[in-house]
Design an enzyme around this catalytic site. Structure first.
Site, short mmCIF file in Angstrom:
data_model
loop_
_atom_site.label_atom_id
_atom_site.label_comp_id
_atom_site.label_asym_id
_atom_site.label_seq_id
_atom_site.Cartn_x
_atom_site.Cartn_y
_atom_site.Cartn_z
CG HIS A 177 -1.85 1.14 1.33
ND1 HIS A 177 -3.21 1.01 1.20
CD2 HIS A 177 -1.63 2.47 1.55
CE1 HIS A 177 -3.78 2.19 1.33
NE2 HIS A 177 -2.84 3.10 1.55
CD GLU A 178 1.45 3.32 3.74
OE1 GLU A 178 1.55 4.40 3.13
OE2 GLU A 178 0.47 3.05 4.45
CG HIS A 181 0.46 5.99 -0.80
ND1 HIS A 181 -0.63 6.29 -1.59
CD2 HIS A 181 -0.04 5.58 0.40
CE1 HIS A 181 -1.74 6.06 -0.92
NE2 HIS A 181 -1.41 5.63 0.29
#
Length: 280
Positions: A177-178, A181
């Site tokens: 997820h990160e 980003h």
């Protein structure tokens, strides 16, 4: 006569000046009493109210929880106290999982290769991922727990909340997820915080929830207990994107968060870069 009369006015001045501080102090104290204190936004533990007493042995509190002598609020505070007590253990376990994933996880390694392509051959290393304890907070109404599993800051890297990591698979989802980003930040230079354009922040949240694997069917059903016959995946991605947007200080409320996510949904949900498709 004049010399006798002269001291009289000057003699009255010290009495007047000595009475001024007393009057000022009284006025200040009365103002302090009249000024209402700002209520706390989060609940602090009160053993008399919750049944959880941090001064007693942990197993005593645990037994009280099992026998129904502790309120839900008390259970929350007990959980946080155990996180504090086990912080070193949780951080050490998180770092072991992190190192393994950077070495062997296909998802993490693939994303890291794509990040390196955009960053002059320099990918992320385990040192860019910090494992730390993240304290949760209970809102003053006792209805909502604010916690997180991780975060990304362009200037510093990735934060993983070690006390929230359930297992290595959970950390893999969090890292993915990160790292989405991080990829978006390098490729599109998105306004990640949403200071200038909330739609860019909403788009990267949609993509991160979609591509990380956190919304796959098994995670939703067996971990979160969410199950619907149709569009389960879309509902999960949308809900988690909205939740992430609400946490940003520039979003006024959940209504605005939903509106911003809906505005960019079609274009961002169909964008699977750097993957060819959603496969987790």
């Amino acid at each position: 006569m004049a010399s006798t009369a002269a001291p009289s006015p000057s003699g009255s001045d010290p009495k007047t000046s000595s009475s001024l501080p007393s009057s000022s102090t009284t006025s200040t104290s009365s103002q302090a009493k009249a000024t209402p204190q700002t209520p706390s936004l989060y609940l602090e533990n009160d053993p008399a109210r919750t049944g959880f007493d941090p001064r007693t042995q942990w197993w005593v509190n645990y037994f009280k929880i099992l026998t129904g002598q502790v309120t839900n609020e008390g259970v929350f505070h007990y959980r946080e106290s155990r996180y504090r007590a086990n912080e070193a253990r949780d951080v050490r376990r998180c770092e072991q999982y992190r190192d393994w994933l950077f070495a062997y996880s296909p998802t993490v390694r693939f994303l890291n290769d794509k990040i390196a392509e955009l960053n002059h051959g320099q990918g992320m290393t385990p040192s860019n991922v910090l494992c730390r304890r993240c304290p949760a907070r209970l809102t003053a109404d006792g209805m909502q727990v604010e916690r997180q599993s991780g975060g990304f800051e362009p200037a510093h890297g990735i934060l993983v909340c070690a006390n929230e990591v359930r297992n290595r698979g959970h950390l893999e989802d969090t890292l993915a997820h990160e790292m989405v980003h991080a990829y978006d930040q390098l490729r599109f230079e998105v306004d990640f915080r949403g200071e200038r354009d909330l739609r860019q922040a909403a788009c990267t949240e949609i993509r991160a929830s979609m591509l990380s694997g956190e919304c796959r069917w098994t995670r939703e059903v067996f971990t979160r207990g969410n199950y619907t016959l149709t569009e389960q995946f879309q509902k999960c991605v949308r809900a988690r994107a909205v939740q992430s947007m609400i946490a940003r200080p520039w979003v006024k409320n959940d209504v605005q968060a939903v509106k911003v996510v809906n505005e960019v949904w079609d274009s961002c949900f169909s964008d699977t870069r750097p993957f060819d498709e959603v496969y987790r």
